[in-house]
Every structure is written in C-alpha cells, then in structure tokens.
Design an enzyme around this catalytic site. Structure first.
Site, mmCIF file in Angstrom:
data_model
loop_
_atom_site.group_PDB
_atom_site.id
_atom_site.type_symbol
_atom_site.label_atom_id
_atom_site.label_comp_id
_atom_site.label_asym_id
_atom_site.label_seq_id
_atom_site.Cartn_x
_atom_site.Cartn_y
_atom_site.Cartn_z
ATOM 1 N N ASN A 35 3.839 -1.968 3.361
ATOM 2 C CA ASN A 35 3.690 -3.180 4.166
ATOM 3 C C ASN A 35 4.583 -4.303 3.651
ATOM 4 O OD1 ASN A 35 1.802 -1.834 5.700
ATOM 5 N ND2 ASN A 35 0.046 -2.698 4.610
ATOM 6 N N ALA A 36 4.745 -4.365 2.332
ATOM 7 C CA ALA A 36 5.649 -5.362 1.751
ATOM 8 C C ALA A 36 7.088 -5.064 2.155
ATOM 9 C CB ALA A 36 5.520 -5.372 0.232
ATOM 10 N N VAL A 37 7.449 -3.789 2.193
ATOM 11 C CA VAL A 37 8.793 -3.396 2.606
ATOM 12 C C VAL A 37 9.035 -3.788 4.058
ATOM 13 C CG1 VAL A 37 10.325 -1.429 3.022
ATOM 14 C CG2 VAL A 37 8.930 -1.514 0.942
ATOM 15 N N THR A 38 8.031 -3.555 4.906
ATOM 16 C CA THR A 38 8.126 -3.940 6.310
ATOM 17 C C THR A 38 8.351 -5.442 6.454
ATOM 18 O OG1 THR A 38 6.676 -2.122 6.997
ATOM 19 C CG2 THR A 38 6.920 -3.961 8.519
ATOM 20 N N ASP A 75 10.026 1.888 4.750
ATOM 21 C CA ASP A 75 8.576 1.715 4.574
ATOM 22 C C ASP A 75 7.843 3.039 4.687
ATOM 23 O OD1 ASP A 75 8.795 2.100 7.293
ATOM 24 O OD2 ASP A 75 7.940 0.175 7.873
ATOM 25 N N GLY A 76 8.346 3.943 5.555
ATOM 26 C CA GLY A 76 7.741 5.268 5.656
ATOM 27 C C GLY A 76 7.966 6.091 4.405
ATOM 28 N N ARG A 80 5.028 7.514 1.889
ATOM 29 C CA ARG A 80 4.918 8.933 1.521
ATOM 30 C C ARG A 80 4.961 9.121 0.007
ATOM 31 N NH1 ARG A 80 8.895 12.354 0.433
ATOM 32 N NH2 ARG A 80 10.470 10.967 1.351
ATOM 33 N N THR A 87 -1.126 3.879 7.483
ATOM 34 C CA THR A 87 -2.460 3.371 7.792
ATOM 35 C C THR A 87 -2.424 2.718 9.161
ATOM 36 O OG1 THR A 87 -2.027 1.178 6.817
ATOM 37 C CG2 THR A 87 -2.862 2.905 5.338
ATOM 38 N N ASP A 98 8.365 -5.536 14.306
ATOM 39 C CA ASP A 98 9.546 -5.055 15.026
ATOM 40 C C ASP A 98 9.883 -5.994 16.179
ATOM 41 O OD1 ASP A 98 10.003 -2.879 13.427
ATOM 42 O OD2 ASP A 98 9.139 -1.402 14.815
#
Length: 209
Positions: A35-38, A75-76, A80, A87, A98
């Site tokens: 989520n932080a990466v997103t 983020d994926g 992983r 989530t 997005d």
C-alpha cells in the site's frame, strides 16, 4: 474476433515482474508494504505530471511518470514477496489512486495546452480525462450490479501508453503527434463508454426476458 485489451499487459507483466523483483525484495526487507508502494507511485505521478507538463517538459515528464506508473506492478511484487498477497483494502486503494494518477496526467497536459493558448486541444484533453473516468466508472458500477462491462477500445493501459508516448515524442520535436494522440484517445474513450453502456443494456434486457 474479440479484442483482448489486456494482451499487452499479459506480455509485459512477467518480464517486468522479473525486473522489479530485486527492488521489491529490498523494499520488503525494509518493512515497506504494497500500500505504501501504491501511494508513493501515485504521489510521484501526480507531482511529475503537474510539474513537468505545464512547464513544457513533455519528454522528461513522460519518462518520469512512466517510472512511477511501474509502481502499479511493483506493489503486487511487494505483496507477493511479503507473503501477504493482495487484500480487499489494497485492491480498493490501488483502483482509487489509479484514478487520481490518471486525472493528474491529463490535467497536466491540459495546463500545458492552456499555457500555449491552445483552447481547442485543452478541451479535447479534458474530454480524454472525463471519458477515461467514465470508462472506469461504467465497469465498476456494472460489476457492483452483478454485470460485466469489460469491453471497449481504450482500457487504462492503452490510454496511458497513448498519452505518455505522444507526450514523450512531442517533447522530442515530432510534429502533431500530441494533438493527434489526444484526438484519437478522446474518440476511443468516448466509443469505449458507449460500448460499455450498450453491453450493460444488453445484459439487463436478457435478464428481463
């Protein structure tokens, strides 16, 4: 023959995942979650689009934005490697941000055209922004009603590729490529909205029979 809108991503995603895996592993090791990466990717896209494009730095803007758009894949990878997987909250956050990133890209291009006193192209790019949002909304609303609306010419990957490639080459001096790209994208986005409306209508008509 149905057009596979995700074909490009199906081809690129495995290769990009391999490239991004070392970076994802480093982020996980530092306790940084997906989520932080997103959020970082979205913030970087917004700042880059609203900084570079209005100043006329189209090539640099497109290149920097492309780097941050890759965070949509990163983020994926982080999820992983972190062993948590995706989530529901993460999926919602990713989809919402997005839309923010897309709006910033086209808003930056609108400001660029305004700075050049090109009202017509600013209006065309505004159509791209609005129609792009409607493309995503139509699909989300249909799915919320238990229907599908994944048809159409211009999904998000196509819209981003057209906008960023056109901006990049326009900054390199290729004539007319940005206006042509925006006109084509506006038309494709409007057609996609219409295709999704028709698809949902046809499904509801079948359900009523």
């Amino acid at each position: 023959m149905a057009y596979d809108r995700t074909a490009m991503l199906k081809l690129l995603r495995p290769a990009m995942t391999r490239i991004l895996t070392p970076l994802g592993r480093a982020l996980v090791g530092r306790g940084i979650g997906p989520n932080a990466v997103t959020a970082i990717g979205t913030l970087g896209t917004v700042v880059s689009a609203l900084l570079f494009f209005p100043l006329g730095q189209l090539t640099w803007g497109a290149l920097v934005i492309t780097v941050f758009v890759l965070f949509d894949l990163l983020d994926g990878v982080v999820a992983r490697l972190g062993g948590k997987g995706g989530t529901t909250w993460g999926a919602f956050l990713d989809s919402t941000l997005d839309r923010v990133a897309d709006a910033a890209i086209f808003a930056g291009l609108i400001l660029y055209f305004i700075s050049r006193h090109d009202t017509l192209m600013a209006a065309v790019t505004l159509v791209c922004l609005i129609a792009g949002a409607l493309v995503s909304y139509a699909k989300a609303r249909a799915e919320g009603l238990g229907l599908t609306a994944d048809v159409g010419l211009a999904e998000r990957p196509e819209r981003l590729v057209v906008a960023l490639v056109a901006a990049c080459f326009s900054g390199l001096g290729v004539p007319y490529i940005l206006p042509v790209g925006m006109w084509l994208l506006a038309a494709a986005s409007v057609i996609t909205v219409a295709q999704r409306v028709v698809a949902v209508y046809q499904q509801t008509r079948r359900d009523e029979r």
